[in-house]
Write a protein that holds these residues in place. Structure first.
Motif, short mmCIF file in Angstrom:
data_model
loop_
_atom_site.label_atom_id
_atom_site.label_comp_id
_atom_site.label_asym_id
_atom_site.label_seq_id
_atom_site.Cartn_x
_atom_site.Cartn_y
_atom_site.Cartn_z
N HIS A 156 -11.79 7.08 -2.72
CA HIS A 156 -11.96 5.64 -2.53
C HIS A 156 -13.37 5.22 -2.93
O HIS A 156 -13.56 4.20 -3.59
N ASP A 176 -0.20 0.62 -3.34
CA ASP A 176 -0.61 -0.39 -2.37
C ASP A 176 -2.09 -0.28 -2.03
O ASP A 176 -2.79 -1.30 -1.97
N ASP A 177 -2.59 0.94 -1.83
CA ASP A 177 -4.01 1.11 -1.56
C ASP A 177 -4.85 0.73 -2.78
O ASP A 177 -5.95 0.18 -2.65
N THR A 178 -4.35 1.05 -3.97
CA THR A 178 -5.07 0.68 -5.18
C THR A 178 -5.23 -0.83 -5.27
O THR A 178 -6.34 -1.34 -5.51
N ARG A 195 -4.98 -2.97 -2.85
CA ARG A 195 -5.78 -3.46 -1.72
C ARG A 195 -7.27 -3.34 -2.01
O ARG A 195 -8.04 -4.30 -1.79
N LEU A 196 -7.70 -2.18 -2.51
CA LEU A 196 -9.12 -1.99 -2.79
C LEU A 196 -9.60 -2.91 -3.91
O LEU A 196 -10.72 -3.44 -3.86
N ALA A 206 -8.41 -5.86 -4.59
CA ALA A 206 -8.51 -7.21 -4.02
C ALA A 206 -9.73 -7.32 -3.10
O ALA A 206 -10.49 -8.30 -3.16
N GLU A 207 -9.93 -6.32 -2.24
CA GLU A 207 -11.04 -6.36 -1.29
C GLU A 207 -12.39 -6.39 -2.00
O GLU A 207 -13.33 -7.05 -1.54
N ILE A 255 2.01 -8.24 -7.79
CA ILE A 255 0.71 -8.21 -7.13
C ILE A 255 -0.41 -8.14 -8.17
O ILE A 255 -1.39 -8.89 -8.13
#
Length: 277
Positions: A123, A149-151, A153-154, A156-157, A177
């Motif tokens: 990450h 999903d984690d990809t 999310r990171l 976007a964050e 997405i």
């Protein structure tokens, strides 16, 4: 607007051509026969290719290829599949990003297929690449495997601004997405496989102005070369399949994917027929 118009005019006047937006010409199965690889590209109207960095060592190799060949361009980055890989610092990524032939950051992302356990290191590596892309203005080349999903999310964050989802192998949900975040989808030979129904649905869903084509050579050769060593010339088979899948023409897929490539990778010098002479 003037620059965009100039690029469009070049595409309007040029003979149909394709761009392989992701390949590894420095890998052993291709690097020893580059004259043949280049001849095959020309025969199949593949005018340019983006050669992807996956490690510190490979960056030196892909940069040399780009410097020695006008039709090749390079990226800088560390693949997410090895915890022990030597890292680029943020400052190093930014320094390399200033080279005129370095046009993207990556291959980067998350991989939960080859890696498990505490993946904080993965990450953190990804976040460093996102920061480098945002600060340099270059697009990210995203690898995600069993980690979509984690990809997302990171990304976007950390407000990843420009990106392409390399070798898109997810479903329409993930495609939506990525597209809603403003990213591009790049389709490889996998989309031609009979069992790739979810990927084919995503390829139909993807707007024409967000679609790229790639080989990921020497991997993932499309039908009718499945199982063989892949090479940039074979991106034509993927483009032909996408045209049929979408009820479109090869010429339109070629034109749109090239326009999209130049819009995303805006440091790349556009191909013209005169530049190939």
């Amino acid at each position: 607007m003037q620059a965009a118009f100039a690029r469009q005019s070049l595409l309007d006047k040029a003979t149909m051509f394709l761009i392989d937006s992701h390949c590894h010409l420095n890998f052993d199965s291709l690097s020893g026969r580059l004259p043949e690889v280049f001849a095959n590209m020309a025969h199949n109207q593949v005018a340019q290719a983006l050669v992807i960095s996956v490690s510190r060592e490979s960056f030196a190799q892909v940069l040399a290829l780009a410097e020695q060949n006008d039709h090749l361009f390079a990226t800088v980055g560390i693949h997410p599949d090895s915890e022990t890989a030597a890292e680029f610092s943020l400052d190093e990524l930014l320094q390399h990003a200033r080279h005129p032939k370095v046009v993207g950051i990556g291959e980067t992302g998350l991989d939960y297929h080859w890696c498990s356990g505490d993946l904080t290191w993965q990450h953190n590596r990804f976040i460093t690449h996102i920061q480098a892309a945002n600060q340099s203005g270059l697009p990210l080349i995203i690898h995600t495997r069993k980690a979509a999903d984690d990809t997302m999310r990171l990304m976007a964050e950390h407000r990843a601004e420009k990106a392409v989802m390399h070798c898109f192998s997810e479903d329409v949900r993930i495609a939506k997405i990525a597209l809603d975040l403003g990213y591009y989808l790049s389709f490889s030979g996998i989309v031609t496989f009979k069992n790739a129904k979810d990927i084919q649905a995503a390829a139909q869903y993807c707007p024409l102005d967000r679609l790229l084509v790639e080989t990921d050579a020497p991997f993932l050769a499309p039908v009718p070369h499945r199982g063989k060593t892949n090479e940039p010339a074979y991106v034509r088979h993927t483009a032909e399949f996408l045209a049929q899948l979408r009820g479109d023409t090869l010429e339109n897929i070629a034109r749109a994917s090239s326009e999209n490539f130049y819009r995303l990778f805006d440091k790349v010098t556009p191909y013209t027929e005169s530049s190939a002479r």
